[in-house]
Write a protein that holds these residues in place. Sequence first.
Motif, PDB file in Angstrom:
ATOM      1  N   MET A   1     -25.889  38.805  14.723  1.00  0.00           N
ATOM      2  CA  MET A   1     -25.692  38.467  13.331  1.00  0.00           C
ATOM      3  C   MET A   1     -24.345  37.786  13.112  1.00  0.00           C
ATOM      4  N   PHE A   2     -23.322  38.274  13.806  1.00  0.00           N
ATOM      5  CA  PHE A   2     -21.987  37.705  13.675  1.00  0.00           C
ATOM      6  C   PHE A   2     -21.950  36.269  14.208  1.00  0.00           C
ATOM      7  N   ARG A   3     -22.715  36.007  15.287  1.00  0.00           N
ATOM      8  CA  ARG A   3     -22.774  34.654  15.844  1.00  0.00           C
ATOM      9  C   ARG A   3     -23.391  33.665  14.862  1.00  0.00           C
ATOM     10  N   VAL A   4     -24.394  34.110  14.139  1.00  0.00           N
ATOM     11  CA  VAL A   4     -25.054  33.240  13.163  1.00  0.00           C
ATOM     12  C   VAL A   4     -24.082  32.856  12.056  1.00  0.00           C
ATOM     13  N   ILE A   5     -23.318  33.832  11.587  1.00  0.00           N
ATOM     14  CA  ILE A   5     -22.342  33.552  10.528  1.00  0.00           C
ATOM     15  C   ILE A   5     -21.271  32.592  11.028  1.00  0.00           C
ATOM     16  N   LEU A   6     -20.793  32.803  12.234  1.00  0.00           N
ATOM     17  CA  LEU A   6     -19.789  31.890  12.798  1.00  0.00           C
ATOM     18  C   LEU A   6     -20.353  30.486  12.994  1.00  0.00           C
ATOM     19  N   GLU A   7     -21.596  30.403  13.421  1.00  0.00           N
ATOM     20  CA  GLU A   7     -22.224  29.092  13.610  1.00  0.00           C
ATOM     21  C   GLU A   7     -22.379  28.367  12.273  1.00  0.00           C
ATOM     22  N   LEU A   8     -22.757  29.094  11.232  1.00  0.00           N
ATOM     23  CA  LEU A   8     -22.879  28.484   9.906  1.00  0.00           C
ATOM     24  C   LEU A   8     -21.518  28.025   9.385  1.00  0.00           C
ATOM     25  N   LEU A   9     -20.493  28.823   9.610  1.00  0.00           N
ATOM     26  CA  LEU A   9     -19.144  28.419   9.211  1.00  0.00           C
ATOM     27  C   LEU A   9     -18.684  27.171   9.966  1.00  0.00           C
TER      28      LEU A   9
END
Length: 71
Positions: A1-9
């Motif tokens: 989940m954290f990777r998805v947020i970082l990728e979106l950022l």
Amino acid sequence: MFRVILELLRIVAIIFILGSLMGALVNLIYRNRLQFSGFYKGKGKEKLSNKISIFLICFSMLMITIAPLFR
């Protein structure tokens, strides 16, 4: 989940940076050249007031956002 947020950022940052660079490039190249060197050669050439310009821009943005509703 954290990777998805970082990728979106990361994607948002890239779009923001590229958009800023392209906007700066357009501002360097385009300085309203057709307003006084365009097609009309008569005496009545004068700049639009800021109030009219803002009204026209807002009205066109409104029409663009409403257009999909009338499909």
